[in-house]
Design a protein around this motif. Structure first.
Motif, mmCIF file in Angstrom:
data_model
loop_
_atom_site.group_PDB
_atom_site.id
_atom_site.type_symbol
_atom_site.label_atom_id
_atom_site.label_comp_id
_atom_site.label_asym_id
_atom_site.label_seq_id
_atom_site.Cartn_x
_atom_site.Cartn_y
_atom_site.Cartn_z
ATOM 1 N N UNK A 79 0.830 -1.207 0.000
ATOM 2 C CA UNK A 79 0.000 0.000 0.000
ATOM 3 C C UNK A 79 0.868 1.261 0.000
ATOM 4 N N UNK A 80 1.925 1.245 0.795
ATOM 5 C CA UNK A 80 2.838 2.391 0.831
ATOM 6 C C UNK A 80 3.537 2.559 -0.509
ATOM 7 N N UNK A 81 4.006 1.450 -1.079
ATOM 8 C CA UNK A 81 4.711 1.502 -2.363
ATOM 9 C C UNK A 81 3.819 2.056 -3.467
ATOM 10 N N UNK A 82 2.564 1.655 -3.478
ATOM 11 C CA UNK A 82 1.630 2.109 -4.512
ATOM 12 C C UNK A 82 1.385 3.618 -4.429
ATOM 13 N N UNK A 85 5.510 7.501 -5.922
ATOM 14 C CA UNK A 85 5.830 7.528 -7.358
ATOM 15 C C UNK A 85 7.216 6.985 -7.697
ATOM 16 N N UNK A 86 8.230 7.336 -6.896
ATOM 17 C CA UNK A 86 9.584 6.874 -7.211
ATOM 18 C C UNK A 86 9.672 5.354 -7.134
ATOM 19 N N UNK A 87 9.058 4.767 -6.126
ATOM 20 C CA UNK A 87 9.063 3.309 -5.995
ATOM 21 C C UNK A 87 8.352 2.663 -7.173
ATOM 22 N N UNK A 89 7.951 3.889 -10.214
ATOM 23 C CA UNK A 89 8.753 4.039 -11.431
ATOM 24 C C UNK A 89 9.867 2.999 -11.483
ATOM 25 N N UNK A 90 10.517 2.777 -10.344
ATOM 26 C CA UNK A 90 11.565 1.775 -10.297
ATOM 27 C C UNK A 90 10.986 0.377 -10.498
ATOM 28 N N UNK A 91 9.797 0.123 -9.950
ATOM 29 C CA UNK A 91 9.142 -1.178 -10.131
ATOM 30 C C UNK A 91 8.798 -1.410 -11.597
ATOM 31 N N UNK A 92 8.385 -0.356 -12.294
ATOM 32 C CA UNK A 92 8.088 -0.475 -13.727
ATOM 33 C C UNK A 92 9.358 -0.851 -14.501
ATOM 34 N N UNK A 93 10.480 -0.211 -14.146
ATOM 35 C CA UNK A 93 11.751 -0.514 -14.816
ATOM 36 C C UNK A 93 12.175 -1.959 -14.571
ATOM 37 N N UNK A 94 12.167 -2.398 -13.308
ATOM 38 C CA UNK A 94 12.595 -3.762 -13.003
ATOM 39 C C UNK A 94 11.614 -4.779 -13.581
ATOM 40 N N UNK A 185 17.823 -1.120 -5.648
ATOM 41 C CA UNK A 185 17.413 0.231 -5.284
ATOM 42 C C UNK A 185 15.912 0.316 -5.012
ATOM 43 N N UNK A 186 15.179 -0.755 -5.238
ATOM 44 C CA UNK A 186 13.745 -0.749 -4.963
ATOM 45 C C UNK A 186 13.550 -0.818 -3.450
#
Length: 329
Positions: A79-82, A85-87, A89-94, A185-186
């Protein structure tokens, strides 16, 4: 295996520092064996397009990973990660990198290029060391430099023989190497990170599956019960080895995991040559010999570094005891 997805949160007791446990070894060995024999499953779905298989790997992994998070009581992290935004964006990359890695692997097995996947996973730890040196400015010792140089020569031998780069091997090593680099870095735990990645991929993957089914191109149930079971099983073969590995990783030293990671590509290599009967000519023999030598050099360097850290830690503990004894005296 330098393997085809992220490592989830370890759900095992923390081990004493710098000690291996039999339980941890058993968990890790089981996971590497499952990864090693995964080509048999991928061969069974080789008649299905790789993109469809990858989509099903993602969709059917979500409930398994979600159930683990519920069991661990770590849903608040998601819930916090969602909301960050930075988290995201990094999740989208990985997520994009791991999708690429899975896609290359699934396609290669179906295209009778399993030998190249084994080579890619052998190269992977060396490429990770190279990335650390280039991007993080980590110092390499002479043995590590020699190991990387031999790996480059091995790739050059294959490129010369084939008239082009072994892109399957390079693609697997590059996609996993960069995935592992950015994954660090996630800012969430490994299990939460894995769930976040497949959650990001879930909607487009499900949409793609629905599109295939609605246009008569899909294999989920429309081509028989066997395909239906195999595609549903994609989630199990993706998530289960990760969870087993997770139970073992924290019960083993990093150096032990570093050596054990070669189990999976070795099994894949044996299956490719002796079961799938893929071509293994002189150029590949030379290339694999160079890779095995480079990995032996790298592994010996890893073990030396570990022993050096152990000796340093023991020396510091002895010095602390002497200092304590002097202060008491």
């Amino acid at each position: 295996m330098a393997q085809d997805t992220a490592e989830p949160v370890i759900i095992a007791p923390v081990k004493p520092a710098d000690q291996d446990t039999l339980r941890g070894f058993g968990f890790a060995l089981t996971a590497y064996l499952l990864w090693g024999f995964l080509p048999f499953f991928m061969k069974a779905v080789a008649h299905i397009p790789a993109t469809e298989v990858v989509a099903h790997r993602i969709v059917w992994s979500v409930p398994i990973a979600g159930a683990v998070l519920l069991w661990l009581g770590r849903t608040n992290d998601i819930k916090v990660a969602l909301r960050t935004p930075r988290t995201m964006l990094m999740a989208v990359l990985t997520a994009a990198l791991i999708t690429l890695n899975w896609g290359i692997y699934v396609w290669a097995i179906g295209a009778d290029r399993t030998v190249e996947t084994a080579l890619g996973y052998y190269i992977n730890p060396l490429f990770s060391v190279f990335l650390g040196a280039v991007l993080l400015k980590e110092k390499l010792d002479l043995a590590q430099k020699a190991a990387i140089a031999l790996a480059v020569v091995a790739v050059a031998v294959l490129a010369s023989e084939a008239g082009g780069l072994p892109w399957v091997s390079i693609g697997l090593a590059l996609s996993w190497g960069f995935y592992a680099f950015f994954r660090k870095t996630l800012p969430v735990g490994p299990n939460q990170g894995f769930f976040l990645e497949i959650l990001v991929l879930f909607v487009p993957s499900l949409g793609y599956i629905i599109y295939l089914q609605s246009t008569g191109q899909g294999h989920f149930g429309s081509t028989g019960a066997t395909d239906l079971v195999l595609l549903m099983g994609c989630g199990l073969v993706t998530a289960v080895p990760l969870l087993i590995y997770a139970n073992g990783a924290k019960l083993l030293r990093l150096s032990t995991i570093g050596i054990m990671q070669y189990i999976a590509p070795t099994i894949i290599f044996v299956i490719a040559v002796f079961v799938f009967r893929e071509p293994f000519g002189p150029a590949k023999m030379v290339a694999f010999a160079l890779i095995w030598i480079s990995l032996a050099i790298y592994s010996s360097s890893l073990l030396r570094q570990h022993r050096g850290r152990q000796r340093l830690a023991a020396s510091e503990r002895d010095e602390a005891r002497r200092e304590e004894a002097r202060s008491r005296g």
